[in-house]
Design a protein around this motif. Structure first.
Motif: not given
Length: 261
Positions: A52-67
């Motif tokens: 939900i943060l930043w419209g969900g755009h950050a969740a499209q990065d698998p590496q960022l999600v894992a970190q």
């Protein structure tokens, strides 16, 4: 003393009947060297918050999600606490002693060192390093919990800050209100301005240098580190608020300059 329900429904909430048992179980009592604690803020995000943060755009990065999951695991349940002259961070297991303690030293320009307001935030430039934003009188301080360092100090309000709130889905944005008649909106992804950008007051044509007391930018540099005031909802002679602004909690406050992320 009898407690009556003014609505006539017969239901009286527990906090209006002090002799009744409270609807919770006290698991631990936190203390801070017998200091008076002024404010608290729990770490507000979970492992799934990137959806939900930043419209969900950050969740499209698998590496960022894992970190991010590791970040959430480390800080979920942590509590930031403002006290007299100190910012405290209690760890997620709520042990009796704070894991981080930041001392605010008194100075000629800042005799009052009480931390009045505190919240958690995230800089979009460094999303894996949670920040704590807190206020001391008229000054905003930004603390990086990962490096345990102050990364920002912002000036601008012409009176004591009365409230502090972070945007619910764009956590790099936050708002402060003050007794100087203004609400100010800040962006942690930007850097402090070093010169004012004020409107002019007729009949003059040059930018006003009236300063924070009139709801404008100060004539001196805004501060150091990160963070920039990007909008001022003014008061006094400039218009708008006609008295002290005590609270800003509505997400609609941030729609003044909403940008897709």
């Amino acid at each position: 003393m009898d407690f009556e329900d003014p609505s006539g429904s017969g239901y009286v909430p527990w906090y209006r009947k002090p002799k009744d048992l409270q609807p919770y179980v006290l698991s631990k009592l936190l203390t801070s060297d017998k200091q008076h604690l002024q404010c608290t803020a729990c770490f507000p995000w979970t492992a799934d918050s990137l959806d939900i943060l930043w419209g969900g755009h950050a969740a499209q990065d698998p590496q960022l999600v894992a970190q991010w999951k590791d970040v959430a695991k480390n800080w979920t349940g942590a509590i930031a606490v403002g006290a007299e002259g100190r910012l405290l961070v209690f760890p997620k297991l709520a042990t009796a002693k704070p894991s981080i303690a930041v001392t605010i030293a008194a100075s000629k320009e800042q005799a009052n060192t009480r931390v009045d307001h505190v919240t958690w935030a995230i800089n979009t430039n460094r999303p894996l390093e949670p920040l704590i934003v807190f206020t001391v009188s008229t000054v905003i301080l930004i603390f990086d919990v990962s490096s345990q360092t102050l990364v920002g100090k912002l000036r601008g309000h012409g009176g004591p800050i009365t409230s502090l709130s972070v945007h619910p889905t764009l956590p790099h944005l936050f708002a402060t209100t003050s007794r100087d008649f203004t609400t100010r909106l800040y962006d942690l992804a930007l850097y402090p301005v070093q010169a004012p950008n004020n409107p002019h007051w007729l009949p003059r044509t040059e930018p006003s240098l009236a300063g924070p007391a009139h709801g404008l930018h100060m004539c001196e540099p805004e501060g150091e580190g990160i963070g920039q005031c990007v909008a001022v909802m003014v008061g006094g002679r400039s218009g708008g608020h006609k008295g002290a602004v005590l609270c800003a909690v509505s997400p609609s406050v941030y729609k003044l300059w909403s940008t897709p992320y």
